[in-house]
Design an enzyme around this catalytic site. Structure first.
Site, PDB file in Angstrom:
ATOM      1  N   HIS B 169       0.820  -1.209   0.000  1.00  0.00           N
ATOM      2  CA  HIS B 169       0.000   0.000   0.000  1.00  0.00           C
ATOM      3  C   HIS B 169       0.857   1.262   0.000  1.00  0.00           C
ATOM      4  O   HIS B 169       0.440   2.297   0.540  1.00  0.00           O
ATOM      5  CB  HIS B 169      -0.989   0.009   1.171  1.00  0.00           C
ATOM      6  CG  HIS B 169      -1.812  -1.230   1.271  1.00  0.00           C
ATOM      7  ND1 HIS B 169      -2.924  -1.475   0.499  1.00  0.00           N
ATOM      8  CD2 HIS B 169      -1.641  -2.357   2.014  1.00  0.00           C
ATOM      9  CE1 HIS B 169      -3.424  -2.665   0.774  1.00  0.00           C
ATOM     10  NE2 HIS B 169      -2.648  -3.226   1.691  1.00  0.00           N
ATOM     11  N   CYS B 170       2.048   1.156  -0.558  1.00  0.00           N
ATOM     12  CA  CYS B 170       2.996   2.284  -0.588  1.00  0.00           C
ATOM     13  C   CYS B 170       3.275   2.796   0.825  1.00  0.00           C
ATOM     14  O   CYS B 170       3.562   3.985   1.017  1.00  0.00           O
ATOM     15  CB  CYS B 170       2.504   3.423  -1.484  1.00  0.00           C
ATOM     16  SG  CYS B 170       2.294   2.922  -3.190  1.00  0.00           S
ATOM     17  N   ALA B 171       3.165   1.918   1.797  1.00  0.00           N
ATOM     18  CA  ALA B 171       3.378   2.302   3.201  1.00  0.00           C
ATOM     19  C   ALA B 171       4.325   1.284   3.836  1.00  0.00           C
ATOM     20  O   ALA B 171       3.988   0.656   4.840  1.00  0.00           O
ATOM     21  CB  ALA B 171       2.046   2.370   3.936  1.00  0.00           C
TER      22      ALA B 171
END
Lengths: 138, 212
Positions: B169-171
């Site tokens: 989640h790009c996290a």
């Protein structure tokens, strides 16, 4: 079809994890990330007379990536840097529809991945890491 | 402080003043609108303090050889030909959202979220991210299946006709905090029903049976 994607032979290949681990004194190491999906491969090689004599990899990734890394561990011994580089391109063309290169029949297991272009990178990543690690070592 | 509202704004009215953030942003496609367009709200003084990030028509005050001034916000940040069709589409989507009976809509999605959470709770090796009580969360449920990479789970779910988000989640720092490679995230919308939840749960059982 998705049903074919995770056939038992592919699962077994991933589970076998040929070459998983690390080398005590690698000649070349490459870390490759897939920014889209987060797969990460660290590939290490040791060379003798310009050819791979040992391979080790650590993979944080999906089944396709782990199976591809296992395949690298199974058949990668003996390649030189040029062959490792060429192999990367051959895997890409195999995913695009060409027959697997000689000596790598298990690449046919990835045939069902062909229509899933967003997963091609998962298969290619270990081969890219192998080419980079071998190039560094050469 | 900039608050990312992409996962929240479609679930009810947002009082940006009460939140206390300087900026609040969300993407159009998460609010049932088109892709390629979104919304940035900002406090007037915070927006005025920002320089333009992009040059083009419509964002200048006056162009001179010695000095150029820029338009006041928001025009300062809207250089060139805007995505007209997307903005009109997003406007229509937000108008539609604002006309919806929020209480009934949220009760429906909360009920579905509870059905999903209850179904997930009995799956072996499943770890929830976040609270299990729907009163403490939006109807967005993220989880990890031990031994199954999120992308593989998503692929199997796709074969069951279920579209969910999987990955980091790009996290990545958050995933490292949770000691996870990634997560599967199911976002429940008003158009979902019980059959969708059951298809998701059936797909996960299939993934567990085949991939673990």
């Amino acid at each position: 079809m998705n049903d074919d994607l995770y056939q038992k032979a592919l699962l077994d290949l991933a589970k076998a994890a040929h070459g998983a681990g690390s080398l005590p004194s690698p000649d070349g190491t490459a870390l490759r990330d897939s920014p889209l999906c987060g797969d990460r491969v660290r590939m290490q090689v040791a060379l003798e007379n310009g050819r791979i004599k040992a391979i080790a990899h650590e993979v944080k990734g999906c089944l396709l990536c782990r199976a591809a890394a296992s395949l690298v561990g199974l058949h990668g011994i003996g390649l030189d840097a040029a062959q490792a580089e060429a192999l990367r391109g051959q895997v890409a063309t195999t995913l695009a529809g060409s027959p697997p290169p000689s000596g790598w029949p298990e690449l046919a297991l990835f045939e069902p991945v062909r229509p899933h272009r967003n997963r091609h990178g998962c298969v290619l990543l270990p081969f890219e890491a192998l080419a980079a690690a071998t190039h560094e070592a050469d | 402080m900039l608050l990312d509202g992409a996962q929240a704004v479609q679930h009810g009215p947002v009082d940006v003043a009460a939140l206390g953030a300087d900026f609040y942003a969300f993407s159009g496609h998460k609010a049932f609108g088109p892709t390629g367009v979104g919304v940035l709200w900002g406090k007037a003084e915070a927006l005025a303090a920002l320089p333009p990030f992009h040059g083009g028509g419509g964002m200048i005050g006056r162009v001179g050889v010695e000095q150029t001034t820029y338009a006041l916000p928001p025009r300062r940040f809207e250089a060139g030909t805007p995505p007209i069709a997307q903005a009109i589409g997003l406007g229509a989507a937000l108008d539609w959202l604002c006309e919806q009976p929020w209480a009934a809509m949220n009760a429906h999605t909360a009920r579905l979220a509870q059905r999903l959470i209850d179904g997930l709770a009995v799956l072996p090796g499943l770890t929830f991210i976040g609270p299990r009580e729907t009163a403490q969360r939006l109807p967005i449920v993220a989880f990890d299946l031990a031994g199954i990479h999120p992308h593989d789970a998503c692929q199997v779910l796709d074969a069951h006709g279920v579209a969910v988000r999987g990955g980091h989640h790009c996290a990545q720092p958050l995933m490292e905090f949770f000691k996870l490679q990634g997560a599967v995230r199911a976002s429940i919308a008003p158009y979902n029903d019980e059959a969708d939840i059951d298809a998701l749960l059936a797909g996960l059982k299939d993934a567990i049976g085949r991939l673990r």
